[in-house]
Every structure is written in C-alpha cells, then in structure tokens.
Design an enzyme around this catalytic site. Structure first.
Site, PDB file in Angstrom:
ATOM      1  N   SER A  80      -5.763   1.699  -6.625  1.00 43.22           N
ATOM      2  CA  SER A  80      -4.828   0.574  -6.694  1.00 43.22           C
ATOM      3  C   SER A  80      -5.357  -0.635  -7.448  1.00 43.22           C
ATOM      4  CB  SER A  80      -4.392   0.154  -5.284  1.00 43.22           C
ATOM      5  OG  SER A  80      -3.489   1.095  -4.754  1.00 43.22           O
ATOM      6  N   LYS A  83      -3.128  -1.871 -10.193  1.00 46.18           N
ATOM      7  CA  LYS A  83      -2.066  -2.863  -9.998  1.00 46.18           C
ATOM      8  C   LYS A  83      -2.428  -4.226 -10.574  1.00 46.18           C
ATOM      9  CE  LYS A  83      -0.085  -0.778  -5.796  1.00 46.18           C
ATOM     10  NZ  LYS A  83      -0.988   0.299  -5.433  1.00 46.18           N
ATOM     11  N   SER A 328      -0.238  -3.704  -1.191  1.00 48.33           N
ATOM     12  CA  SER A 328      -0.516  -2.639  -2.158  1.00 48.33           C
ATOM     13  C   SER A 328       0.635  -1.649  -2.249  1.00 48.33           C
ATOM     14  CB  SER A 328      -1.814  -1.907  -1.781  1.00 48.33           C
ATOM     15  OG  SER A 328      -2.340  -1.218  -2.895  1.00 48.33           O
ATOM     16  N   ASN A 329       1.830  -2.170  -2.554  1.00 49.49           N
ATOM     17  CA  ASN A 329       3.039  -1.364  -2.559  1.00 49.49           C
ATOM     18  C   ASN A 329       3.168  -0.591  -3.870  1.00 49.49           C
ATOM     19  OD1 ASN A 329       5.920  -0.640  -2.856  1.00 49.49           O
ATOM     20  ND2 ASN A 329       6.135  -1.745  -0.917  1.00 49.49           N
ATOM     21  N   ASN A 330       3.002   0.713  -3.792  1.00 45.93           N
ATOM     22  CA  ASN A 330       3.049   1.550  -4.992  1.00 45.93           C
ATOM     23  C   ASN A 330       4.402   1.519  -5.683  1.00 45.93           C
ATOM     24  OD1 ASN A 330       0.417   2.398  -4.593  1.00 45.93           O
ATOM     25  ND2 ASN A 330       1.008   4.245  -3.490  1.00 45.93           N
ATOM     26  N   THR A 441      -7.719  -4.344  -3.517  1.00 45.13           N
ATOM     27  CA  THR A 441      -8.344  -3.137  -3.008  1.00 45.13           C
ATOM     28  C   THR A 441      -7.783  -1.916  -3.729  1.00 45.13           C
ATOM     29  OG1 THR A 441      -6.644  -3.019  -1.310  1.00 45.13           O
ATOM     30  CG2 THR A 441      -8.706  -4.112  -0.718  1.00 45.13           C
ATOM     31  N   GLY A 442      -8.443  -0.788  -3.529  1.00 48.84           N
ATOM     32  CA  GLY A 442      -7.941   0.464  -4.080  1.00 48.84           C
ATOM     33  C   GLY A 442      -8.604   1.627  -3.382  1.00 48.84           C
ATOM     34  N   LEU A 444      -8.296   6.099  -2.985  1.00 49.07           N
ATOM     35  CA  LEU A 444      -7.842   7.485  -2.944  1.00 49.07           C
ATOM     36  C   LEU A 444      -9.023   8.276  -2.396  1.00 49.07           C
ATOM     37  CD1 LEU A 444      -6.201   7.782  -6.494  1.00 49.07           C
ATOM     38  CD2 LEU A 444      -4.968   7.731  -4.320  1.00 49.07           C
TER      39      LEU A 444
END
Length: 518
Positions: A80, A83, A328-330, A441-442, A444
């Site tokens: 993320s 973004k 953090s809305n995809n 933040t990010g 996976l």
C-alpha cells in the site's frame, strides 16, 4: 491534465535528490559521523530479515541531503505504499476540491406526475455513496413531482470501463472487502466507505439448535443469505464463517455460535456493484412513492437530451483522502486511478489512469523508468518501487500547494482516533515517534512498507522510505518502527539506536482486519 504548478521547484528538487540517490549503495554512509548508518544497519541485521531484502532511504526534508541508504535502487513490492503515488497524482490531476457527482435524469415525456420514458442513474465513481444518499436522490425525484415511471431504470456506469478487478489480483481475495469490484456506481455500507460491500451481522439464536439471526447492511435484497450455521449451548465454539460464492451474490453463513455469544460481523463484496447501486436506489424510489414499471438495466449511457431531476456531490477530494489513506482503502485508490484516466484522456480505464499517474510522477522528478505501477492500491504483486523513488516523491510533494491537506491524510503514529492514527494508531506508542511520525503503511504476505515523515530530537524533519520483502517472519513491522523511532530519537550529531520489539501478531495490513482496526 492540469498544468504543473511549481515545475521549476520540482525540477530543482528532482536534480537534488537525483544527486544524492546516485548509484552507490552506501553513498553518504562513509561521511556519517552521527552513527545513524551503523544504527539503521543494526536494525536491518535483525534475524527476522534473514534471507529477505530491504530498500531503505532517509533524507533531510529541507535540504534533500541523503542521510542513509540501503539498496536504494532495488525494486521491491511496496504494497500500500503505492497509494502515495496514486493519492499525490490525484491531488494534482483532479484537484483537492474535486467532487464526484451522481445524477438522476429523465429521458421521455412528462405527463403531470408520470414520466413516459426511462429514468437514468448516472455515476462518476463516488466511493462514498451510502444508502442514505440514494434515499436522498429518490426524495429529490419525488420532490420534482414524479410518482410513476412508465419505463426502465437504467444504471449508467459508463464513466469507467467494465473491467471490475485488477488483472493481477489474487483470485482468493475476491470475496473480501479489500478487493471489491470497481464501478462508477456503487454503494458503501458505512462511513468507512468500503464501497462495493455489504456488512453481514450474525447474532446467536435464543436457544441451542436455533438458527442464528442474520442482518445485512444496507438492507438490500441484492444479496441472498443462506444460513447454514447453528446456535450451540453457552460456552460452545464461535467459529462462524461468511463467504460469498464466486460469480454470485449468494452469501453462505456457516459454523456455530454459542447462546449469549458475540456472533460475528463481517464485510463481504458483492458481485456487480452497478446492480447493487441500482437495487438500493430502486428500493429508495419505492419508499418515496415513485413506482418504476419497467425492469432495471445496467451499463446504459445517458442520452444527451435527458433532463436532470436529482444530484448528489461527494465530499471534496482533500477530505476523501482521510478515509482513503488513514484506513488504506484499496477501492478508493482504484476509483481515483480510473477517474484520473478519464480526466486526462476521457478513458476511465486502469491503463489511462496509470499513464496519468506516471506523467505526474515524471513531472516531479521520480524516475518512472525505475518503477512499475500496475494498479492504484498496491494490491498487485507486480507493483515495484525502490525506496529511493518513494523518497523522491515524498520530498517533491512538499512544494505542492495542496501538500498540507495531503500530509494531513497520512496515518499518525499512536493517535487513537482511527481517522487520525489510522493504520498507525497502535504503533510506536510510548516513543518519541508517537504523535510525530506520519507515514503510509503497506502489507502483503512477505511484503511490508512504511514511508513518510518524522521529526528528529533536534527538530529536523526527516523523510524515510522503507520497503521490506521476501522475509519469512510473521511480521517485520517492529523493524520499521525501530527505524522510525531511532530517527525520532536522534540528532544530526548523534544517533540513538532503538532496537526492534517483538511482533504482536501477523503482517496483515492493519486496516484490513475488520471490524477491529489495530
């Protein structure tokens, strides 16, 4: 695309950062007398990164001087952190005051309160539309004097193309709210604005053997609930699951929940969000005494001669960035990507939107030949950014006229308000970085990132980019925190190493653990 304001400033910043982020893997480290390089190297040598790879860059925010770099040109999955690029480009291309408009239009002839023709619901991508907003649109139609539509309800989502999911998204993510389908018309169930989803709440029955009680928010018949779950005696297992079957809107509730127990509350994506929006709007029309005699049809373009009966405008983009980046809305990221494509080239597609983002990045000095961005959110594992290019972006946006609003949207370490602290609300508490660091933040599986700003102990603002990949540890968030806290505790003359703590749980994106935001 709008003109590049401040292009001269961007160019100077780009040249400065290009100079400090040259090819040397440890440029600047040899002249570091503060001990910062040694301190951050120590953090990255933590066993949790054994076999993994890190790209980390730290720079002085005002001068652009490089203070630390570790593999600054190594391209890694940013999750993320992607973004950051999407949101900055949106602020420039769409503008901080951009609003998404949703219209209701009539095409046909009016005979008193009867419309002999079709009613169009036209969307432009608003990711914040609630059932209440569709209710207000229906109220406006009724207030315009229409009580009967002798025609069809046509949903116009043609601002965007028909590709609903990113081409590189994992198939097994499809039912989950962070991977909802993208449309120019959709519905969000609450003010987290997880567009394209419904909330399924399951409560235990009154006695063992009873079926649990299931409610859906918003109240819609667009999804079908198949309750296979059972209430069990108090003290029994609460192992409920809520799953939508691929290609359908059949949501199966299974498992057990004990009498007096908590049940569960889960978010589920819908199949075909345009139909979801049309269904919610049609029900709202009926509630306001407006009967539509014809069927609902999707994907129909509104005729130029249609007359507007109702309209709803979203909040401005500068305010929409708060739920977008804090949580953090995809889906917000992907909608903004397609909206930028439409703004620049009149094509509401991923490819057009990504070209628009790349054009912005290039204009502010990011070397787009060194990055790969294939979606707006970072959900794809084909996104590749080195920390050096993230830091270039973070330095460049400080010269933008909208920078204050953009920075305000970044999560704040240890601020308990979820719309301030966001995905950092439980991190770096009790440290000098608390209420100080602002960063994206990010996460996976096997990929983590944290990039943003922090003020050091001497009042100097620092820019940092951290991207960590290919580790096997359950979480490397403590290493990111240790880097940022070390920066917050250090001065230009002396670095103070703060060692990483033990992780409290896995490496899943904090905002994705619904309904609790960590």
């Amino acid at each position: 695309m709008k003109s590049h304001r401040g292009k001269w400033t961007w160019a100077v910043t780009g040249l400065l950062v290009a100079a400090v982020l040259g090819p040397g893997a440890q440029a600047g480290a040899d002249s570091d007398r503060s001990g910062l390089s040694e301190a951050l190297d120590t953090v990255l040598s933590d066993p949790r990164m054994e076999g993994g790879v890190a790209s980390v860059v730290v720079a002085d925010a005002d001068s652009g001087e490089l203070l630390y770099q570790h593999q600054p040109t190594t391209r890694l999955i940013p999750a993320s952190n992607t973004k950051l690029a999407t949101s900055a480009a949106a602020m420039e291309i769409l503008g901080p005051d951009h609003r998404f408009t949703t219209d209701v239009l009539a095409h046909g002839r009016r005979h008193g309160s009867v419309l002999r023709g079709d009613l169009y619901l036209r969307g432009t991508g608003d990711p914040t539309l609630l059932a209440d907003d569709y209710d207000e649109l229906a109220a406006q139609v009724a207030a315009a004097g229409v009580t009967r539509v002798e025609g069809r309800l046509l949903a116009d989502d043609t601002r965007f193309d028909a590709q609903r999911l990113g081409s590189d998204w994992a198939n097994d993510d499809e039912p989950y709210y962070y991977a909802a389908q993208i449309s120019a018309l959709s519905v969000a169930p609450d003010t987290d604005y997880d567009t394209g989803t419904v909330i399924v709440t399951v409560a235990p029955g009154a006695a063992a053997g009873d079926k649990p009680l299931v409610t859906v928010t918003p109240d819609t018949d667009y999804v079908d609930i198949d309750v296979r779950a059972t209430t069990v005696a108090a003290g029994g297992a609460n192992d409920l699951t809520v799953e939508r079957a691929h290609g359908t809107n059949d949501i199966v509730v299974s498992g057990t929940t004990p009498v007096g127990g908590a049940g569960t509350k889960q978010w589920s994506t819908v199949w075909e969000p345009t139909g979801y929006a049309a269904d919610v709007f049609r029900a709202a029309l009926a509630d306001h005494g407006v009967k539509v005699t014809g069927p609902t049809r999707l994907g129909r373009q509104t005729p130029a001669a249609a007359q507007r009966l109702a309209a709803h405008d979203s909040m401005p983009l500068k305010d929409l960035l708060i739920p977008f980046l804090k949580l953090s809305n995809n889906m917000h990221a992907e909608i903004l990507t397609k909206a930028m494509g439409y703004e620049v080239s009149r094509q509401g597609t991923w490819s057009a939107g990504l070209a628009a983002i790349a054009g912005y990045l290039k204009g502010v000095g990011v070397d787009v030949s060194k990055v790969r961005q294939v979606d707006g959110s970072g959900l794809s594992r084909r996104d590749n950014f080195p920390a050096g290019q993230l830091v270039k972006l973070l330095l460049a946006v400080r010269a933008e006229p909208w920078y204050a609003d953009w920075k305000r949207s970044l999560p704040v370490a240890c601020d308990p308000d979820r719309f301030v602290g966001g995905t950092l609300r439980s991190r770096m508490c009790g440290t000098p970085a608390a209420l100080n660091a602002r960063a994206k933040t990010g996460s996976l599986t096997g990929a983590s990132g944290l990039s943003g700003y922090v003020t050091g102990a001497d009042g100097r603002e620092l820019v940092f980019g951290i991207v960590l990949n290919n580790y096997l540890a359950s979480s490397v968030k403590p290493l990111e925190d240790a880097i940022v806290v070390t920066l917050a505790k250090s001065t230009a003359q002396a670095a103070t190493l703060v060692g990483p703590k033990t992780a409290r749980g896995g490496d899943l994106e904090c905002a994705w653990r619904k309904p609790v935001l960590c």
